[in-house]
Motif scaffolding. Structure first.
Motif, PDB file in Angstrom:
ATOM      1  N   PRO A  90      65.096  38.523  89.411  1.00 51.79           N
ATOM      2  CA  PRO A  90      65.289  37.285  88.647  1.00 51.79           C
ATOM      3  C   PRO A  90      64.166  36.271  88.891  1.00 51.79           C
ATOM      4  O   PRO A  90      63.962  35.834  90.021  1.00 51.79           O
ATOM      5  CB  PRO A  90      66.632  36.757  89.145  1.00 51.79           C
ATOM      6  CG  PRO A  90      67.315  37.947  89.743  1.00 51.79           C
ATOM      7  CD  PRO A  90      66.231  38.801  90.300  1.00 51.79           C
ATOM      8  N   LEU A  91      63.466  35.919  87.822  1.00 52.39           N
ATOM      9  CA  LEU A  91      62.321  35.016  87.915  1.00 52.39           C
ATOM     10  C   LEU A  91      62.281  34.159  86.657  1.00 52.39           C
ATOM     11  O   LEU A  91      62.166  34.676  85.544  1.00 52.39           O
ATOM     12  CB  LEU A  91      61.029  35.828  88.042  1.00 52.39           C
ATOM     13  CG  LEU A  91      59.694  35.089  88.075  1.00 52.39           C
ATOM     14  CD1 LEU A  91      59.648  34.094  89.219  1.00 52.39           C
ATOM     15  CD2 LEU A  91      58.541  36.087  88.188  1.00 52.39           C
ATOM     16  N   ALA A  92      62.406  32.832  86.836  1.00 48.23           N
ATOM     17  CA  ALA A  92      62.414  31.942  85.669  1.00 48.23           C
ATOM     18  C   ALA A  92      61.856  30.585  86.055  1.00 48.23           C
ATOM     19  O   ALA A  92      62.073  30.108  87.171  1.00 48.23           O
ATOM     20  CB  ALA A  92      63.831  31.784  85.119  1.00 48.23           C
ATOM     21  N   LEU A  93      61.140  29.969  85.110  1.00 51.40           N
ATOM     22  CA  LEU A  93      60.613  28.624  85.279  1.00 51.40           C
ATOM     23  C   LEU A  93      61.283  27.682  84.281  1.00 51.40           C
ATOM     24  O   LEU A  93      61.649  28.094  83.183  1.00 51.40           O
ATOM     25  CB  LEU A  93      59.099  28.591  85.032  1.00 51.40           C
ATOM     26  CG  LEU A  93      58.205  29.409  85.949  1.00 51.40           C
ATOM     27  CD1 LEU A  93      56.744  29.252  85.517  1.00 51.40           C
ATOM     28  CD2 LEU A  93      58.376  29.007  87.410  1.00 51.40           C
ATOM     29  N   ALA A  94      61.399  26.417  84.663  1.00 48.18           N
ATOM     30  CA  ALA A  94      61.884  25.400  83.739  1.00 48.18           C
ATOM     31  C   ALA A  94      60.804  25.078  82.714  1.00 48.18           C
ATOM     32  O   ALA A  94      59.608  25.143  83.008  1.00 48.18           O
ATOM     33  CB  ALA A  94      62.279  24.145  84.505  1.00 48.18           C
ATOM     34  N   ALA A  95      61.225  24.710  81.505  1.00 52.67           N
ATOM     35  CA  ALA A  95      60.294  24.339  80.449  1.00 52.67           C
ATOM     36  C   ALA A  95      60.928  23.267  79.578  1.00 52.67           C
ATOM     37  O   ALA A  95      62.149  23.134  79.523  1.00 52.67           O
ATOM     38  CB  ALA A  95      59.922  25.554  79.600  1.00 52.67           C
ATOM     39  N   THR A  96      60.078  22.503  78.908  1.00 52.62           N
ATOM     40  CA  THR A  96      60.534  21.506  77.938  1.00 52.62           C
ATOM     41  C   THR A  96      59.769  21.707  76.639  1.00 52.62           C
ATOM     42  O   THR A  96      58.666  22.258  76.636  1.00 52.62           O
ATOM     43  CB  THR A  96      60.313  20.070  78.464  1.00 52.62           C
ATOM     44  OG1 THR A  96      58.981  19.947  78.987  1.00 52.62           O
ATOM     45  CG2 THR A  96      61.307  19.732  79.557  1.00 52.62           C
ATOM     46  N   PRO A  97      60.334  21.266  75.500  1.00 49.77           N
ATOM     47  CA  PRO A  97      59.678  21.460  74.214  1.00 49.77           C
ATOM     48  C   PRO A  97      58.370  20.670  74.122  1.00 49.77           C
ATOM     49  O   PRO A  97      58.235  19.589  74.711  1.00 49.77           O
ATOM     50  CB  PRO A  97      60.695  20.928  73.199  1.00 49.77           C
ATOM     51  CG  PRO A  97      61.988  20.843  73.929  1.00 49.77           C
ATOM     52  CD  PRO A  97      61.649  20.607  75.360  1.00 49.77           C
TER      53      PRO A  97
END
Length: 201
Positions: free
Chosen positions: A123-130
């Motif tokens: 499991p590998l995920a980064l936060a992002a914004t539009p």
């Protein structure tokens, strides 16, 4: 499902603030770091702080202080590696990281990062914004990281990798998109930012 632990990344040199620890700057009657701890603590199973130098300056927070194991200020990936090694020693499969200078990140950050990485072997995920031009902007200090890849990251750092997204892209990392109102990943880099953060509170 067991919640992952969290590590607050405070290993930067804060050059735009004139040096020192941005997390220890005053905000809302306390410090930026205290605001970060209050926000992250309920979301995780344990907390630690990644920072270099004399750990006694953080003694009032009663958190483990994890120095980088890689020299020459290689950036946030070194903090991620320190977080992974700490989580491995605890017996955890994953760890969350957040930045020490970003006091308004979402209170459901961990849940949404975990959901974004569901079904991945590692499991590998980064936060992002539009972003109106690029589609989305990733916030590479806000991530869910798999302990199983810590030796891979160690080797990548030894070979010269410094950019978080270069490594996460190579591992097919995902993103969790936070598209609500406001600026959840607003961070304090300058004295002007600190004034703005006070107003945002």
């Amino acid at each position: 499902m067991k919640r992952p632990p969290g590590v607050i990344l405070a290993g930067g040199r804060a050059t735009r603030m004139g040096g020192g620890d941005k997390g220890l700057l005053p905000l809302g009657g306390d410090t930026i770091l205290a605001q970060v701890i209050e926000r992250l603590g309920p979301q995780v199973s344990g907390l630690a702080l990644n920072a270099n130098g004399d750990p006694s300056r953080f003694v009032t927070y009663a958190l483990p202080v994890l120095p980088d194991s890689v020299s020459d200020w290689p950036g946030p990936l070194a903090g991620v590696l320190a977080a992974l090694d700490w989580a491995a020693a605890r017996g955890d499969a994953t760890v969350i990281t957040v930045a020490a200078d970003t006091p308004f990140f979402p209170r459901d950050l961990v849940a949404r990062l975990t959901a974004a990485a569901a079904g991945m072997e590692h499991p590998l995920a980064l936060a992002a914004t539009p972003d109106p031009e690029r589609g989305e902007v990733r916030h590479p200090t806000f991530g869910l990281w798999p302990v199983a890849l810590r030796d891979d990251l160690r080797a990548a750092l030894a070979s010269g990798t410094r950019k978080v997204v270069v490594w996460t892209d190579a591992k097919n990392g995902r993103t969790a998109l936070f598209d609500g109102p406001g600026e959840p990943f607003f961070n304090v880099n300058t004295p002007e930012d600190l004034l703005r953060a006070e107003a945002m509170l």
